[in-house]
Every structure is written in structure tokens, then in C-alpha cells.
Design an enzyme around this catalytic site. Structure first.
Site, short mmCIF file in Angstrom:
data_model
loop_
_atom_site.label_atom_id
_atom_site.label_comp_id
_atom_site.label_asym_id
_atom_site.label_seq_id
_atom_site.Cartn_x
_atom_site.Cartn_y
_atom_site.Cartn_z
CG HIS A 1 56.88 105.17 145.95
ND1 HIS A 1 56.79 104.75 146.83
CD2 HIS A 1 58.25 104.71 145.48
CE1 HIS A 1 57.76 104.20 147.70
NE2 HIS A 1 58.75 104.08 146.68
CG HIS B 1 64.61 102.43 151.12
ND1 HIS B 1 65.45 103.36 152.03
CD2 HIS B 1 63.78 103.31 150.43
CE1 HIS B 1 64.88 104.70 151.98
NE2 HIS B 1 63.83 104.52 151.04
CD GLU C 1 63.64 101.56 147.03
OE1 GLU C 1 64.65 101.61 147.43
OE2 GLU C 1 62.81 102.67 147.03
CG ASN C 2 59.90 101.54 149.36
OD1 ASN C 2 59.89 101.65 148.12
ND2 ASN C 2 60.83 102.07 150.31
CG ASP D 1 59.52 101.81 144.15
OD1 ASP D 1 59.51 101.73 143.01
OD2 ASP D 1 60.43 101.94 145.11
CG HIS E 1 65.24 102.66 142.63
ND1 HIS E 1 64.03 102.02 142.86
CD2 HIS E 1 65.46 103.30 143.66
CE1 HIS E 1 63.65 102.41 143.99
NE2 HIS E 1 64.33 103.06 144.48
FE LIG Z 1 60.82 103.12 146.82
FE LIG Z 2 63.95 104.19 146.30
#
Ligand SMILES: [Fe+2]
Ligand SMILES: [Fe+2]
Length: 281
Positions: A178, A68, A39-40, A8, A151
Site C-alpha cells: 500500500h 485476501h 483485494e481490499n 490496492d 503481490h
Molecule cells: Fe492490500
Molecule cells: Fe495483500
């Protein structure tokens, strides 16, 4: 052939270390194909069209997402129109975006990329096991190299997907927590597996966000802005060697790049650019 999955990417610090290190990493590690979970990437949550292009221009071949994925609505058109990004395959068919994509390396090897969401300690979502079976049934049979970004929050979810897909895909690598896990392995059927490859972002943090802010909210229930942290930026990911004829993985190795290594990789890429290989008569 060698694949890399970058965990991520969190906010600007995460994007910066990826773009700074990637060209040199490709040279040093002989990478053929790079996938990154983004996604982040936009301020810590979601992805924008500009950041999509920043990462692709920076050398990422394909982007995977996660829970996300729809945080920024402006990404819908990219999800629908661009081939280098996938959304979780176990969302309903009506959700914007591709359930899988097939791309080619510079050497002409075709690579399939699939993104799935876990279900333990996460929002309710369609069954990832049946969803991935449907995607694999649609995957062109000549595509042997397949990377799955699972994920998920729970290591049990990750391990179950690894075993479900063992021998059917090249790699099942986890994202979302993460935090990298030290369980990289080759499963008996030839699939490379790891519960989580980690994140590209500030490690002096809680999962990439300022520790003081998150801690204050957890202790007092007073909402705070979970700002993206700044310090100890590192890129974590995992490299998998794949036999392009069979799609079976032959090696798996964790990767960690800190700021000083990223600087060295950036100058390696600059050197390579300024003095191309001498021509031999
Ligand atoms: Fe994430
Ligand atoms: Fe996530």
C-alpha cells in the site's frame, strides 16, 4: 499502447476515487487498458460480486487480487465465471479462480494479466517463479502485452520476480504494501518494473485503516475494529507504455491523483461526454 495498474483499492473511499477519476484519467492519459488490485475493496478486505461489478462498470478492465482473495466467500462464483478477474497463480490448481486471463483493448490489442504472491514475510504459498513459468508456457504466443501484478511484502521478492521475467513480460509491478516505491525503471530486457505502485484509499491512515485503532492494538494488544479511514483519499498507480508489436515497455511513470485532481478529471469526462469531437467534413 498505455496500461495503468491501480494499487490496492481500500474500502469505499478507494472505490469512490477510482470510479470518480477513471473516465477522465483514460482521456487525459490516453489509457488503453486499466488493471486494478481489489483485494481490499470490500470494507478493507476481500471483494464482493457487487463491488466487482461496480469497478468493472466504472471502467476497470481487469481486477487482480492478493492474499485476501478468499476473504469473502461470495466472490468464488465471480472468480470462477468472470473473465475480468484473476487470483494468485501460485495457489494450488484446486483453488477457485483463473491463474491468468487474456482480454482485448478497444483497439484490439490482446493483453495477458497474471497475479502472483510473494513468499517473504507472507503465508506459505507455492513457488511464484515456477508458477509464472507454467502460466507463460500456456499463454497464447500471439499475446505480447503481459502485465504481472506481483503481490508481495518484500522488495527483494519483487526485484527477483522483475529479473526472472525481464524480457518475457511487459511489466512486473508490485502491490500489497500500500506504499508506492520510487524505483520505477525499465529493466535491460525491456520489462517495466516497480516494487509497489501504492494504494487507492485514505492516506491519513495505517495502510488505509484508522491510525488510532491500529496503534491502540499494537500498543496494548487489545483487539480493535480496524475500520477503514476517511481522510486524504488518493489514487496511486503506475502507467506503462508498451510497444504492442513486441510487448516491450518503452516508458514507466508513477501516477498520484488526489481529491481535487479527481474532481477535475470527473468534470473533464463530463465535458467530453456532452461535447463529442466535432465532425470534420
Ligand atoms: Fe492490500
Ligand atoms: Fe495483500
Amino acid at each position: 499502447m498505455r496500461l495503468l495498474l491501480i494499487g490496492d483499492i481500500v474500502g469505499k473511499p478507494g472505490r469512490q476515487i477510482v470510479v470518480r477519476a477513471l473516465a477522465g484519467l483514460k482521456i487525459e492519459q490516453s489509457l488503453d487498458f486499466v488493471v486494478a488490485n481489489a483485494e481490499n475493496a470490500a470494507g478493507g478486505s476481500g471483494l464482493t460480486p457487487a463491488i466487482y461489478h461496480e469497478l468493472i462498470d466504472g471502467g476497470v478492465d481487469c481486477i487482480t487480487m492478493g492474499d485476501h482473495v478468499f476473504r469473502r466467500r461470495e466472490i468464488y462464483s465471480v472468480l470462477q465465471n468472470e473473465p475480468r478477474i484473476v487470483r494468485p497463480a501460485n495457489y494450488p490448481d484446486e483453488a477457485p479462480g483463473r491463474r491468468f486471463t487474456v482480454l482485448s483493448t478497444a483497439g484490439g490489442v490482446r493483453v495477458g494479466v497474471i497475479n502472483l504472491l510473494g513468499r517473504v514475510f507472507m503465508q506459505p504459498v507455492d513457488c511464484p517463479f515456477h508458477a509464472v513459468d507454467r502460466v507463460l508456457a500456456e499463454m497464447p504466443p500471439e499475446v505480447k502485452c503481459i502485465l504481472v501484478d506481483m503481490h508481495a511484502e518484500a522488495t527483494s521478492d519483487e526485484q527477483l520476480m522483475g529479473r526472472h521475467l525481464d524480457g518475457r513480460v511487459s511489466a512486473v509491478l508490485g502491490t500489497h504494501t500500500h506504499v508506492p516505491t520510487a524505483d520505477e525503471q525499465l529493466l535491460p530486457g525491456g520489462t517495466a518494473f516497480q516494487c509497489d505502485v501504492g494504494m487507492a484509499g485514505p492516506h491519513d491512515s495505517i495502510l488505509g485503516r484508522r491510525a488510532d485503532r491500529v496503534l491502540e492494538t499494537v500498543r496494548t494488544f487489545r483487539p480493535t475494529h480496524f475500520e477503514v479511514a476517511k481522510n486524504d483519499v488518493r489514487l496511486h498507480g503506475t502507467i506503462v507504455d508498451v510497444d504492442p508489436e513486441t510487448g516491450r515497455a518503452t516508458a514507466i511513470q508513477r501516477l498520484a491523483v488526489d481529491q481535487s485532481t479527481a474532481g477535475r478529471l470527473a468534470s473533464l469526462a463530463r465535458q467530453e461526454k456532452s461535447c463529442p469531437e466535432p465532425l470534420h467534413p
